[in-house]
Design a protein around this motif. Structure first.
Motif, PDB file in Angstrom:
ATOM      1  N   THR A 307       9.831   6.794  -3.596  1.00 45.19           N
ATOM      2  CA  THR A 307       9.051   7.288  -4.738  1.00 45.19           C
ATOM      3  C   THR A 307       8.319   6.129  -5.398  1.00 45.19           C
ATOM      4  OG1 THR A 307      10.768   8.951  -5.119  1.00 45.19           O
ATOM      5  CG2 THR A 307       9.156   8.601  -6.887  1.00 45.19           C
ATOM      6  N   ASP A 308       7.050   6.357  -5.795  1.00 43.24           N
ATOM      7  CA  ASP A 308       6.276   5.379  -6.562  1.00 43.24           C
ATOM      8  C   ASP A 308       6.552   5.627  -8.041  1.00 43.24           C
ATOM      9  OD1 ASP A 308       4.515   3.669  -7.730  1.00 43.24           O
ATOM     10  OD2 ASP A 308       2.729   4.434  -6.717  1.00 43.24           O
ATOM     11  N   ILE A 322      -4.196   8.283  -4.762  1.00 41.65           N
ATOM     12  CA  ILE A 322      -4.944   8.766  -3.602  1.00 41.65           C
ATOM     13  C   ILE A 322      -4.204   8.485  -2.295  1.00 41.65           C
ATOM     14  CG2 ILE A 322      -7.153   8.529  -4.783  1.00 41.65           C
ATOM     15  CD1 ILE A 322      -7.614   5.935  -3.314  1.00 41.65           C
ATOM     16  N   PHE A 323      -3.261   7.511  -2.324  1.00 41.99           N
ATOM     17  CA  PHE A 323      -2.497   7.172  -1.115  1.00 41.99           C
ATOM     18  C   PHE A 323      -1.065   7.727  -1.189  1.00 41.99           C
ATOM     19  CE2 PHE A 323      -5.576   3.597  -1.382  1.00 41.99           C
ATOM     20  CZ  PHE A 323      -6.285   3.876  -0.228  1.00 41.99           C
ATOM     21  N   THR A 341      -2.029   0.176  -0.899  1.00 43.52           N
ATOM     22  CA  THR A 341      -2.533   0.376  -2.259  1.00 43.52           C
ATOM     23  C   THR A 341      -4.044   0.205  -2.214  1.00 43.52           C
ATOM     24  OG1 THR A 341      -2.405  -1.969  -2.850  1.00 43.52           O
ATOM     25  CG2 THR A 341      -0.419  -0.632  -3.208  1.00 43.52           C
ATOM     26  N   VAL A 342      -4.695   0.490  -3.321  1.00 42.83           N
ATOM     27  CA  VAL A 342      -6.110   0.164  -3.416  1.00 42.83           C
ATOM     28  C   VAL A 342      -6.243  -1.365  -3.466  1.00 42.83           C
ATOM     29  CG1 VAL A 342      -6.729   2.313  -4.566  1.00 42.83           C
ATOM     30  CG2 VAL A 342      -6.059   0.334  -5.941  1.00 42.83           C
ATOM     31  N   GLU A 343      -7.416  -1.874  -3.181  1.00 39.31           N
ATOM     32  CA  GLU A 343      -7.654  -3.322  -3.244  1.00 39.31           C
ATOM     33  C   GLU A 343      -8.052  -3.701  -4.672  1.00 39.31           C
ATOM     34  OE1 GLU A 343     -10.574  -4.042  -0.288  1.00 39.31           O
ATOM     35  OE2 GLU A 343      -9.122  -4.058   1.364  1.00 39.31           O
ATOM     36  N   PHE A 344      -7.464  -4.783  -5.168  1.00 36.62           N
ATOM     37  CA  PHE A 344      -7.690  -5.230  -6.542  1.00 36.62           C
ATOM     38  C   PHE A 344      -8.493  -6.522  -6.543  1.00 36.62           C
ATOM     39  CE2 PHE A 344      -3.940  -2.577  -6.739  1.00 36.62           C
ATOM     40  CZ  PHE A 344      -4.088  -1.872  -7.923  1.00 36.62           C
ATOM     41  N   GLY A 441      -3.869  -6.805  -2.605  1.00 34.27           N
ATOM     42  CA  GLY A 441      -3.307  -5.472  -2.443  1.00 34.27           C
ATOM     43  C   GLY A 441      -2.053  -5.508  -1.600  1.00 34.27           C
ATOM     44  N   LEU A 442      -1.500  -4.304  -1.288  1.00 32.87           N
ATOM     45  CA  LEU A 442      -0.280  -4.167  -0.500  1.00 32.87           C
ATOM     46  C   LEU A 442      -0.537  -3.262   0.695  1.00 32.87           C
ATOM     47  CD1 LEU A 442       2.364  -3.613  -3.327  1.00 32.87           C
ATOM     48  CD2 LEU A 442       2.191  -5.631  -1.871  1.00 32.87           C
ATOM     49  N   LYS A 443       0.070  -3.637   1.837  1.00 37.85           N
ATOM     50  CA  LYS A 443       0.103  -2.779   3.015  1.00 37.85           C
ATOM     51  C   LYS A 443       1.529  -2.832   3.556  1.00 37.85           C
ATOM     52  CE  LYS A 443      -4.758  -3.387   4.349  1.00 37.85           C
ATOM     53  NZ  LYS A 443      -5.695  -3.825   5.417  1.00 37.85           N
ATOM     54  N   ILE A 444       2.375  -1.874   3.123  1.00 37.12           N
ATOM     55  CA  ILE A 444       3.797  -1.872   3.477  1.00 37.12           C
ATOM     56  C   ILE A 444       3.979  -1.019   4.727  1.00 37.12           C
ATOM     57  CG2 ILE A 444       6.119  -1.383   2.673  1.00 37.12           C
ATOM     58  CD1 ILE A 444       4.644  -3.601   1.160  1.00 37.12           C
TER      59      ILE A 444
END
Length: 450
Positions: A307-308, A322-323, A341-344, A441-444
């Motif tokens: 869960t986020d 959105i993700f 995640t979105v890119e910051f 950003g994150l890519k898990i």
């Protein structure tokens, strides 16, 4: 007349004009420039058309050393019908001197031969011109031309015509009244030198004594050197001692390494007491333990969901919603899928939140020994790993922290940690490489708990 070369021009495909210094009354122009190849400042002299030949001549004279100058010439060329000179940074006055031709009369030249300088050194004036004939002594010995002797009577130095490469042989000794120079023959040497005196190829007794003393001193020095060599300390023993000590040290290290495990694995002795009594006491206490379990059973963790739980700032947009459908890809056991995640624009979440938080729910309260995070394309960042009985940061216990220095990160947890939820609290975003729009950003790819 104005020069066609001005600020911004490129000379020789290399030198850029960056400023104008001055122009002379004859339209010679001094400019500032930059050597674009070596990235160093230069001075530029653009000669007026009527002075171009003078500038070229002066440059050649400086290059050959005929003309002294403090100007360091780097290049010489022609542009739009005018001649320009590239030099190391120098003063305008030194540059303008180069368009002034050299007066040839200022250069001193010897009037004739320089081999008559000796007459001037020894008190006589230098001859005005070289002599037309050679002067010889009456004994046919040649005298250097242009050097008539003034030390002997004139009757003894009369100019004569040049003599042949083979002069006539002298006829014996001269009389003392005629000349102070007398030639000796072999009989004269025999009469003048006693038999006991030194002859050709021999030494006098004093010289022989000095030579003998010198040889004795050399022999003594050689003897002293031999004695020094015999008394020099022997280094072989030191080498042998060093080798023996090295072998002993290596042996001691091997012995310590083989027994150090036993020292650490041995049971501690409290208060210097008896080991046997401590062992019997432990055996006595262990007897009733067979009836009662010593600890609670270990429950292996099984991931139930993800869960986020990120808390955004009031009014901030929840970009990661959105993700949300892809969140399950982070716990599906397949590293080929991932949750992004979105890119910051920066590593501080563009100030829409202070952290991104993911809560991993376990099927039941379980024993946690390790937490592994697999990510894609990120480096750096900061995150904390916490445990809790509910999906919230409130009341959570921190069990470790880390940063991404590789695709996989694993945290070894201390023994005895139990939890229903494992929470990953990202406080700083890693930098992505490559990225589409913004670099953070994150890519898990996968989260696994053991």
């Amino acid at each position: 007349m104005p020069q066609p070369i001005d600020v911004g021009s490129i000379l020789g495909g290399r030198y850029k004009v960056t400023g104008r210094i001055l122009a002379s009354a004859e339209d010679d122009v001094i400019l500032d420039g930059l050597d674009q190849v070596l990235n160093r400042p230069v001075s530029i002299l653009v000669a007026a058309p009527e002075n171009s030949a003078n500038l070229t001549q002066s440059s050649r004279e400086i290059a050959t050393g005929e003309r002294p100058s403090s100007v360091s010439i780097l290049d010489l060329g022609s542009e739009a019908g005018v001649t320009y000179l590239i030099a190391a940074r120098t003063t305008p006055a030194d540059l303008l001197d180069l368009v002034v031709p050299t007066d040839a009369q200022d250069v001193y030249q010897e009037p004739f031969f320089t081999d008559t300088l000796g007459t001037e050194i020894f008190g006589s004036a230098r001859d005005q011109a070289p002599s037309s004939g050679a002067y010889v002594y009456e004994d046919n010995s040649p005298l250097t031309p242009g050097h008539p002797s003034s030390a002997l009577p004139a009757s003894k130095h009369t100019p004569t015509a040049a003599v042949p490469a083979t002069p006539p042989v002298s006829s014996g000794a001269f009389d003392d009244t005629d000349s102070k120079v007398t030639l000796w023959n072999d009989d004269d040497y025999d009469d003048a030198v006693p038999d006991t005196a030194r002859r050709s190829g021999t030494f006098s007794s004093a010289a022989r004594g000095a030579l003998a003393s010198y040889e004795d001193s050399n022999n003594a020095e050689d003897r002293f050197e031999d004695e020094d060599d015999s008394n020099a300390p022997r280094t072989g023993g030191r080498w042998l001692t060093g080798i023996i000590v090295g072998v002993l040290v290596v042996g001691a290290l091997i012995f310590a390494a083989s027994h150090i495990g036993t020292l650490f694995n041995a049971s501690p002795v409290a208060d210097g007491g008896n080991t046997s009594s401590s062992a019997s006491q432990a055996a006595t206490e262990a007897q009733p333990a067979t009836a009662t379990p010593s600890s609670a059973p270990v429950v292996a963790p099984v991931i139930k969901g993800l869960t986020d739980i990120t808390a955004y700032a009031p009014g901030a947009q929840h970009y990661n919603d959105i993700f949300m459908p892809r969140l399950k890809d982070a716990i599906d056991g397949n590293k080929g899928t991932y949750w992004p995640t979105v890119e910051f624009t920066d590593d501080a979440f563009a100030h829409v939140t202070t952290s991104i938080d993911l809560a991993v729910e376990l099927a039941q309260e379980s024993t946690v020994s390790s937490v592994t995070i697999n990510q894609i394309a990120g480096s750096g960042g900061q995150f904390n790993i916490l445990t809790n009985s509910k999906p919230s940061l409130e009341g959570a216990v921190k069990i470790g922290s880390g940063s991404f220095t590789a695709p996989d990160f694993t945290l070894k947890v201390a023994a005895g940690v139990k939890a229903q939820y494992v929470i990953i609290n990202f406080t700083q975003l890693p930098k992505l490489q490559p990225f589409a729009t913004y670099p953070y950003g994150l890519k898990i790819a996968e989260i696994s708990i053991q």
